[in-house]
Design a protein around this motif. Structure first.
Motif, PDB file in Angstrom:
ATOM      1  N   ASP A  29       1.138  -1.201   0.025  1.00  0.00           N
ATOM      2  CA  ASP A  29      -0.043   0.246  -0.101  1.00  0.00           C
ATOM      3  C   ASP A  29       0.724   1.793   0.055  1.00  0.00           C
ATOM      4  O   ASP A  29       1.464   1.011   0.662  1.00  0.00           O
ATOM      5  N   LEU A  30       0.326   2.280  -1.031  1.00  0.00           N
ATOM      6  CA  LEU A  30       1.169   3.450  -1.040  1.00  0.00           C
ATOM      7  C   LEU A  30       0.218   4.706   0.085  1.00  0.00           C
ATOM      8  O   LEU A  30      -1.252   4.240  -0.416  1.00  0.00           O
ATOM      9  N   GLY A  31       0.876   5.889   0.876  1.00  0.00           N
ATOM     10  CA  GLY A  31       0.334   5.836   1.330  1.00  0.00           C
ATOM     11  C   GLY A  31       1.587   7.953   1.228  1.00  0.00           C
ATOM     12  O   GLY A  31       2.006   8.027   0.572  1.00  0.00           O
ATOM     13  N   VAL A  38       5.243   7.212   1.258  1.00  0.00           N
ATOM     14  CA  VAL A  38       4.972   6.029   1.934  1.00  0.00           C
ATOM     15  C   VAL A  38       4.558   5.436   1.965  1.00  0.00           C
ATOM     16  O   VAL A  38       3.899   4.671   1.455  1.00  0.00           O
ATOM     17  N   CYS A  39       5.376   3.497   2.578  1.00  0.00           N
ATOM     18  CA  CYS A  39       4.708   2.033   1.989  1.00  0.00           C
ATOM     19  C   CYS A  39       4.939   1.334   3.061  1.00  0.00           C
ATOM     20  O   CYS A  39       5.215   1.601   3.469  1.00  0.00           O
ATOM     21  N   SER A  40       3.735   0.821   2.331  1.00  0.00           N
ATOM     22  CA  SER A  40       3.895  -0.377   3.743  1.00  0.00           C
ATOM     23  C   SER A  40       2.839  -1.956   2.587  1.00  0.00           C
ATOM     24  O   SER A  40       3.161  -1.733   1.848  1.00  0.00           O
ATOM     25  N   TRP A  41       3.510  -3.039   3.873  1.00  0.00           N
ATOM     26  CA  TRP A  41       3.706  -4.250   3.292  1.00  0.00           C
ATOM     27  C   TRP A  41       3.611  -5.048   4.375  1.00  0.00           C
ATOM     28  O   TRP A  41       4.052  -5.020   5.370  1.00  0.00           O
ATOM     29  N   GLU A  42       3.087  -6.342   4.099  1.00  0.00           N
ATOM     30  CA  GLU A  42       3.059  -7.657   5.172  1.00  0.00           C
ATOM     31  C   GLU A  42       4.031  -8.722   3.889  1.00  0.00           C
ATOM     32  O   GLU A  42       3.744  -9.038   2.997  1.00  0.00           O
ATOM     33  N   ALA A 121       6.854 -10.980  11.788  1.00  0.00           N
ATOM     34  CA  ALA A 121       5.800 -10.281  12.047  1.00  0.00           C
ATOM     35  C   ALA A 121       6.591  -8.699  12.221  1.00  0.00           C
ATOM     36  O   ALA A 121       6.836  -7.695  11.827  1.00  0.00           O
ATOM     37  N   LEU A 122       7.585  -8.927  13.161  1.00  0.00           N
ATOM     38  CA  LEU A 122       8.300  -7.434  13.336  1.00  0.00           C
ATOM     39  C   LEU A 122       9.486  -6.938  12.503  1.00  0.00           C
ATOM     40  O   LEU A 122       9.693  -5.567  12.281  1.00  0.00           O
ATOM     41  N   ALA A 123       9.232  -7.947  12.035  1.00  0.00           N
ATOM     42  CA  ALA A 123      11.027  -7.142  10.708  1.00  0.00           C
ATOM     43  C   ALA A 123      10.749  -7.539   9.652  1.00  0.00           C
ATOM     44  O   ALA A 123      10.799  -6.625   8.618  1.00  0.00           O
ATOM     45  N   GLY A 124       9.028  -8.575   8.788  1.00  0.00           N
ATOM     46  CA  GLY A 124       9.228  -7.962   7.848  1.00  0.00           C
ATOM     47  C   GLY A 124       7.940  -7.399   6.999  1.00  0.00           C
ATOM     48  O   GLY A 124       7.358  -7.469   6.177  1.00  0.00           O
ATOM     49  N   ASN A 125       7.018  -6.661   8.465  1.00  0.00           N
ATOM     50  CA  ASN A 125       5.506  -6.247   8.030  1.00  0.00           C
ATOM     51  C   ASN A 125       5.647  -4.702   8.827  1.00  0.00           C
ATOM     52  O   ASN A 125       6.073  -4.212   9.536  1.00  0.00           O
ATOM     53  N   VAL A 126       6.060  -4.144   7.012  1.00  0.00           N
ATOM     54  CA  VAL A 126       6.078  -2.638   7.679  1.00  0.00           C
ATOM     55  C   VAL A 126       5.645  -2.069   7.313  1.00  0.00           C
ATOM     56  O   VAL A 126       4.502  -1.909   6.857  1.00  0.00           O
ATOM     57  N   LYS A 127       5.312  -0.825   8.573  1.00  0.00           N
ATOM     58  CA  LYS A 127       4.564   0.348   8.070  1.00  0.00           C
ATOM     59  C   LYS A 127       4.421   1.285   7.575  1.00  0.00           C
ATOM     60  O   LYS A 127       5.690   1.774   8.494  1.00  0.00           O
ATOM     61  N   ALA A 128       3.823   2.297   6.842  1.00  0.00           N
ATOM     62  CA  ALA A 128       4.143   3.679   6.421  1.00  0.00           C
ATOM     63  C   ALA A 128       5.537   3.794   5.949  1.00  0.00           C
ATOM     64  O   ALA A 128       6.286   4.921   7.138  1.00  0.00           O
ATOM     65  N   TRP A 177       8.786 -10.385  -7.301  1.00  0.00           N
ATOM     66  CA  TRP A 177       8.459  -8.229  -7.565  1.00  0.00           C
ATOM     67  C   TRP A 177       7.129  -8.122  -7.943  1.00  0.00           C
ATOM     68  O   TRP A 177       6.482  -9.140  -8.307  1.00  0.00           O
ATOM     69  N   VAL A 178       6.668  -7.396  -6.392  1.00  0.00           N
ATOM     70  CA  VAL A 178       5.722  -6.562  -6.860  1.00  0.00           C
ATOM     71  C   VAL A 178       5.627  -5.418  -6.999  1.00  0.00           C
ATOM     72  O   VAL A 178       6.550  -4.821  -6.400  1.00  0.00           O
ATOM     73  N   SER A 179       4.398  -4.896  -8.331  1.00  0.00           N
ATOM     74  CA  SER A 179       4.740  -3.539  -8.747  1.00  0.00           C
ATOM     75  C   SER A 179       3.468  -2.919  -8.295  1.00  0.00           C
ATOM     76  O   SER A 179       2.314  -3.513  -8.584  1.00  0.00           O
ATOM     77  N   ILE A 180       3.438  -1.873  -8.673  1.00  0.00           N
ATOM     78  CA  ILE A 180       2.069  -0.203  -8.269  1.00  0.00           C
ATOM     79  C   ILE A 180       2.400   0.310  -8.824  1.00  0.00           C
ATOM     80  O   ILE A 180       3.367   0.940  -8.970  1.00  0.00           O
ATOM     81  N   ARG A 181       1.293   0.633  -9.859  1.00  0.00           N
ATOM     82  CA  ARG A 181       1.888   2.068 -10.294  1.00  0.00           C
ATOM     83  C   ARG A 181       1.067   2.404  -9.685  1.00  0.00           C
ATOM     84  O   ARG A 181      -0.041   2.572  -9.554  1.00  0.00           O
ATOM     85  N   PHE A 182       0.886   4.086  -9.933  1.00  0.00           N
ATOM     86  CA  PHE A 182       0.473   4.815  -8.971  1.00  0.00           C
ATOM     87  C   PHE A 182       0.684   6.580  -9.770  1.00  0.00           C
ATOM     88  O   PHE A 182       1.401   7.370 -10.456  1.00  0.00           O
TER      89      PHE A 182
END
Length: 186
Positions: A29-31, A38-42, A121-128, A177-182
């Motif tokens: 997710d982007l925001g 900022v970017c977030s993912w799990e 979870a602490l290392a791999g789930n990134v928020k903002a 690779w996971v890709s997001i266009r925005f």
């Protein structure tokens, strides 16, 4: 004719093995926050059992996230705006029976948790995660953010750790690779 048959047999034997040890980036997710993109993912599909065996044999590992931000240009090649790498080290302390997560590049001491699942979870789930100031991006232009994860076992020089690394599949697991266009609104 015979070498071709052997090749296909080997191909079908090894393809399922490589799929069982694959990572997956989920919920990207982007925001915008504080003037930054900022970017977030799990992180998903983590082979917990193999990693736990490795940690208990004294082989810590790094969790690396590769990020590439490009501006998509129609008649010229895409322009790379940002290449970034986020690194987290995970290791196990057998005396305290705790898993430690070190955020490489951060001025904080490593955090400890009681289970490998919590450490991942602490290392791999990134928020903002702040990537780039929004004022460096042009409004109305199309951009692409690509994210990839890797788990790399760290090896100390010497025969025993090399043997252990050989036993635990070469010490590297990749995601695709996971890709997001925005596009920023005009």
């Amino acid at each position: 004719m015979r070498p071709l048959v052997v090749f296909f047999i080997l191909l079908f034997l090894f393809v399922p093995l490589s799929r069982t040890l694959a990572l997956e980036i989920q919920k990207v997710d982007l925001g915008a926050e504080g003037g930054y993109l900022v970017c977030s993912w799990e992180l998903g599909d983590v082979p917990y059992q193999k990693l736990d065996e490795s940690l208990h044999h004294g082989l810590p590992f790094e969790l690396r996230f590769h990020l590439i931000l490009t501006q998509i240009r129609r008649f010229r090649g895409d322009k790379t705006i940002l290449r970034h790498e986020v690194v987290r080290e995970i290791y196990y302390d057998a005396v305290k029976n705790l898993y430690y997560v070190h955020f490489v590049g951060w001025p904080y001491p490593p955090r400890h948790v009681p289970s490998l699942e919590e450490a991942i979870a602490l290392a791999g789930n990134v928020k903002a995660l702040p990537l780039i100031p929004l004022n460096r991006l042009e409004r109305g232009k199309t951009y692409r953010l690509k994210v990839k994860a890797q788990i790399i076992q760290k090896v100390n020089p010497g025969l025993p750790s090399r043997v252990l690394r050989f036993l635990f599949r070469g010490g590297k697991i990749d995601s695709g690779w996971v890709s997001i266009r925005f596009k920023l609104p005009e």
